[in-house]
Design an enzyme around this catalytic site. Structure first.
Site, PDB file in Angstrom:
ATOM      1  N   LYS A  12      42.673   9.358  63.117  1.00  0.00           N
ATOM      2  CA  LYS A  12      42.927   9.580  61.681  1.00  0.00           C
ATOM      3  C   LYS A  12      43.821   8.478  61.123  1.00  0.00           C
ATOM      4  O   LYS A  12      43.565   7.941  60.050  1.00  0.00           O
ATOM      5  CB  LYS A  12      43.653  10.911  61.473  1.00  0.00           C
ATOM      6  CG  LYS A  12      42.804  12.132  61.621  1.00  0.00           C
ATOM      7  CD  LYS A  12      43.648  13.352  61.249  1.00  0.00           C
ATOM      8  CE  LYS A  12      42.916  14.640  61.525  1.00  0.00           C
ATOM      9  NZ  LYS A  12      43.765  15.807  61.267  1.00  0.00           N
ATOM     10  N   ASP A  74      43.780  18.073  57.247  1.00  0.00           N
ATOM     11  CA  ASP A  74      43.260  19.018  58.227  1.00  0.00           C
ATOM     12  C   ASP A  74      41.750  18.922  58.124  1.00  0.00           C
ATOM     13  O   ASP A  74      41.189  18.964  57.028  1.00  0.00           O
ATOM     14  CB  ASP A  74      43.736  20.445  57.972  1.00  0.00           C
ATOM     15  CG  ASP A  74      43.472  21.305  59.207  1.00  0.00           C
ATOM     16  OD1 ASP A  74      44.061  21.019  60.257  1.00  0.00           O
ATOM     17  OD2 ASP A  74      42.661  22.241  59.123  1.00  0.00           O
ATOM     18  N   TYR A 155      34.504  14.209  67.097  1.00  0.00           N
ATOM     19  CA  TYR A 155      33.092  14.613  67.147  1.00  0.00           C
ATOM     20  C   TYR A 155      32.131  13.532  66.651  1.00  0.00           C
ATOM     21  O   TYR A 155      30.946  13.801  66.476  1.00  0.00           O
ATOM     22  CB  TYR A 155      32.884  15.878  66.305  1.00  0.00           C
ATOM     23  CG  TYR A 155      33.556  17.114  66.873  1.00  0.00           C
ATOM     24  CD1 TYR A 155      32.897  17.946  67.769  1.00  0.00           C
ATOM     25  CD2 TYR A 155      34.859  17.452  66.506  1.00  0.00           C
ATOM     26  CE1 TYR A 155      33.513  19.084  68.284  1.00  0.00           C
ATOM     27  CE2 TYR A 155      35.488  18.590  67.015  1.00  0.00           C
ATOM     28  CZ  TYR A 155      34.807  19.398  67.898  1.00  0.00           C
ATOM     29  OH  TYR A 155      35.410  20.517  68.420  1.00  0.00           O
ATOM     30  N   HIS A 181      33.808  12.279  54.955  1.00  0.00           N
ATOM     31  CA  HIS A 181      34.615  13.330  54.328  1.00  0.00           C
ATOM     32  C   HIS A 181      36.023  12.805  54.013  1.00  0.00           C
ATOM     33  O   HIS A 181      36.551  13.005  52.928  1.00  0.00           O
ATOM     34  CB  HIS A 181      34.676  14.550  55.273  1.00  0.00           C
ATOM     35  CG  HIS A 181      35.042  14.225  56.696  1.00  0.00           C
ATOM     36  ND1 HIS A 181      34.518  13.144  57.379  1.00  0.00           N
ATOM     37  CD2 HIS A 181      35.921  14.807  57.556  1.00  0.00           C
ATOM     38  CE1 HIS A 181      35.042  13.103  58.593  1.00  0.00           C
ATOM     39  NE2 HIS A 181      35.893  14.098  58.725  1.00  0.00           N
TER      40      HIS A 181
HETATM   41  P1  IMP Z   1      43.183  18.482  63.120  1.00  0.00           P
HETATM   42  O1  IMP Z   1      43.873  17.248  63.639  1.00  0.00           O
HETATM   43  O2  IMP Z   1      43.864  19.757  63.459  1.00  0.00           O
HETATM   44  O3  IMP Z   1      42.860  18.347  61.657  1.00  0.00           O
HETATM   45  O4  IMP Z   1      41.805  18.578  63.917  1.00  0.00           O
HETATM   46  C1  IMP Z   1      40.685  17.873  63.512  1.00  0.00           C
HETATM   47  C2  IMP Z   1      39.567  18.091  64.505  1.00  0.00           C
HETATM   48  O5  IMP Z   1      38.346  17.679  63.902  1.00  0.00           O
HETATM   49  C3  IMP Z   1      39.716  17.241  65.760  1.00  0.00           C
HETATM   50  O6  IMP Z   1      39.024  17.813  66.843  1.00  0.00           O
HETATM   51  C4  IMP Z   1      39.046  15.950  65.328  1.00  0.00           C
HETATM   52  O7  IMP Z   1      38.604  15.212  66.423  1.00  0.00           O
HETATM   53  C5  IMP Z   1      37.889  16.468  64.472  1.00  0.00           C
HETATM   54  N1  IMP Z   1      37.597  15.518  63.381  1.00  0.00           N
HETATM   55  C6  IMP Z   1      38.161  15.457  62.151  1.00  0.00           C
HETATM   56  N2  IMP Z   1      37.696  14.412  61.454  1.00  0.00           N
HETATM   57  C7  IMP Z   1      36.818  13.804  62.263  1.00  0.00           C
HETATM   58  C8  IMP Z   1      36.029  12.627  62.104  1.00  0.00           C
HETATM   59  O8  IMP Z   1      36.061  11.910  61.096  1.00  0.00           O
HETATM   60  N3  IMP Z   1      35.251  12.312  63.152  1.00  0.00           N
HETATM   61  C9  IMP Z   1      35.193  13.063  64.292  1.00  0.00           C
HETATM   62  N4  IMP Z   1      35.935  14.140  64.500  1.00  0.00           N
HETATM   63  C10 IMP Z   1      36.743  14.512  63.490  1.00  0.00           C
END
Ligand code: IMP
Length: 195
Positions: A12, A74, A155, A181
């Protein structure tokens, strides 16, 4: 403008930096700012979790007072055939990290004819003057039949964006950072920050 990103996710952070620094903003990670907080992501929606992360970090960083805004993302992936799972549980889907998360979603989707899925990104902003905003965007596509590519993070290796025949891990960062997104949220964020 100095922005503190409430995340420790390297993937991110790379995307935030690439888009926002070329637009003239300076991005600091939690590690850069020396802020260590544990946020329990127990909200029912991406927006709730993003706002909770941004508020918690903003409260912690307020003492230093050097940031114009704290931003938190998130995000996750939702598969139609799985009733929207893994959704807000995307990061913890397998409890064993990205590779195991990808294996699990491919396994759960093995017999599904309906491959539709979308990424969601909720971006919360806490401005220094106390104003708060949440932006939410999605990126439509499908779950691939197998893992492909090595770019991106999370992912990306199992997500085929609408209009493409490759996964988002096979797109160049320049392309992903224009259409994802997160990219759509960041375009709106830049607009708000310049207002
Ligand atoms: P967070 O850090 O709690 O928001 O979790 C986000 C989850 O969604 C993690 O498993 C990330 O790898 C996945 N994720 C969010 N954005 C992406 C993206 O742009 N590409 C691939 N996976 C994503």
């Amino acid at each position: 403008m100095k922005l503190l990103l409430a995340s420790n996710n390297g993937g991110k952070l790379r995307e935030f930096r690439s888009v926002l620094e070329s637009a003239g903003f300076r991005i600091y990670s939690l590690a850069d700012a020396g802020v260590a907080v544990e946020v329990v992501e127990d909200g029912a929606t991406f927006s709730e979790n993003a706002l909770k992360k941004a508020r918690t970090v903003a409260a912690e960083a307020a003492a230093g007072g050097e940031f114009d805004a704290v931003i938190a993302d998130d995000s996750g992936i939702c598969a139609d055939a799985l009733g929207g799972a893994p959704g807000v549980f995307s990061a913890r889907y397998s409890e064993r990290g990205d590779d195991a998360n990808n294996e699990k979603i491919l396994r759960e989707m093995r017999d599904k004819a309906d491959r539709r899925a979308h990424f969601v990104c909720a971006l919360a902003i806490c401005f220094r003057d106390g104003r708060e905003e949440v932006i939410e965007e999605r990126w439509d596509g499908e779950i691939a039949n197998q893992s492909m590519g090595s770019g991106g993070f999370g992912y990306d290796r199992v997500f085929v964006p609408e209009g493409f025949e490759v996964t988002s891990a096979q797109l160049s960062p320049e392309v992903k950072n224009k259409i994802s997104h997160r990219a759509k949220c960041l375009q709106q964020l830049i607009f708000r920050l310049r207002e």
